[in-house]
Design a protein around this motif. Structure first.
Motif, PDB file in Angstrom:
ATOM      1  N   LYS A   1      38.818  55.909  46.327  1.00 56.17           N
ATOM      2  CA  LYS A   1      39.291  55.151  47.439  1.00 56.17           C
ATOM      3  C   LYS A   1      40.825  55.048  47.147  1.00 56.17           C
ATOM      4  O   LYS A   1      41.412  55.103  48.369  1.00 56.17           O
ATOM      5  CB  LYS A   1      38.833  53.849  47.238  1.00 56.17           C
ATOM      6  CG  LYS A   1      39.063  52.618  48.402  1.00 56.17           C
ATOM      7  CD  LYS A   1      38.381  51.367  48.055  1.00 56.17           C
ATOM      8  CE  LYS A   1      38.663  50.382  49.187  1.00 56.17           C
ATOM      9  NZ  LYS A   1      38.126  49.043  48.947  1.00 56.17           N
ATOM     10  N   ARG A   2      41.345  54.924  46.093  1.00 50.60           N
ATOM     11  CA  ARG A   2      43.019  54.650  46.018  1.00 50.60           C
ATOM     12  C   ARG A   2      43.658  56.022  46.512  1.00 50.60           C
ATOM     13  O   ARG A   2      44.835  55.983  47.116  1.00 50.60           O
ATOM     14  CB  ARG A   2      43.257  54.577  44.739  1.00 50.60           C
ATOM     15  CG  ARG A   2      42.928  53.072  44.263  1.00 50.60           C
ATOM     16  CD  ARG A   2      43.486  52.910  43.030  1.00 50.60           C
ATOM     17  NE  ARG A   2      43.215  51.525  42.340  1.00 50.60           N
ATOM     18  CZ  ARG A   2      43.647  50.922  41.485  1.00 50.60           C
ATOM     19  NH1 ARG A   2      44.845  51.427  40.643  1.00 50.60           N
ATOM     20  NH2 ARG A   2      43.490  49.831  41.099  1.00 50.60           N
TER      21      ARG A   2
ATOM     22  N   GLU B   1      42.355  58.562  48.467  1.00 51.46           N
ATOM     23  CA  GLU B   1      41.431  59.292  49.417  1.00 51.46           C
ATOM     24  C   GLU B   1      42.679  60.050  50.376  1.00 51.46           C
ATOM     25  O   GLU B   1      42.594  61.151  50.850  1.00 51.46           O
ATOM     26  CB  GLU B   1      40.636  58.174  50.428  1.00 51.46           C
ATOM     27  CG  GLU B   1      39.997  58.945  51.434  1.00 51.46           C
ATOM     28  CD  GLU B   1      39.381  57.686  52.360  1.00 51.46           C
ATOM     29  OE1 GLU B   1      38.282  58.216  53.150  1.00 51.46           O
ATOM     30  OE2 GLU B   1      39.050  56.706  52.100  1.00 51.46           O
TER      31      GLU B   1
ATOM     32  N   ASP C   1      36.680  53.789  42.751  1.00 53.02           N
ATOM     33  CA  ASP C   1      37.778  53.200  42.875  1.00 53.02           C
ATOM     34  C   ASP C   1      38.804  54.270  43.082  1.00 53.02           C
ATOM     35  O   ASP C   1      39.699  54.338  43.858  1.00 53.02           O
ATOM     36  CB  ASP C   1      38.130  52.328  41.794  1.00 53.02           C
ATOM     37  CG  ASP C   1      39.255  51.446  41.843  1.00 53.02           C
ATOM     38  OD1 ASP C   1      40.369  51.605  41.089  1.00 53.02           O
ATOM     39  OD2 ASP C   1      39.487  50.896  42.937  1.00 53.02           O
TER      40      ASP C   1
END
Length: 72
Positions: free
Chosen positions: A57-58, A60, A54
């Motif tokens: 992803k946040r 990236e 997570d």
């Protein structure tokens, strides 16, 4: 794997629940407790991996920009 004895004290309700759950699963209380601990420690690892994924992803885009790459 060698086994180590571990003695724990729990209230009667917890002991009864452990016996009932173990019996319902067709296993000893010892095996039931062992399985619970394995699941718990495995879950912690799984939770860590999910949190790391997570985070990546946040952030990236931030990492990509720092590395000189722009991604959508």
């Amino acid at each position: 794997m060698a086994k180590t004895q571990l003695n724990v004290r729990v209230d009667e309700g917890t002991a009864r629940a452990a016996r009932e759950r173990a019996s319902a699963r067709g296993m000893s209380v010892n095996r039931y407790i062992e399985e619970l601990v394995r699941q718990d420690t495995g879950e912690a690892g799984h939770t860590f991996v999910e949190a790391a994924a997570d985070f990546m992803k946040r952030y990236e885009q931030v990492f990509a920009e720092e590395a000189g790459e722009t991604r959508r």
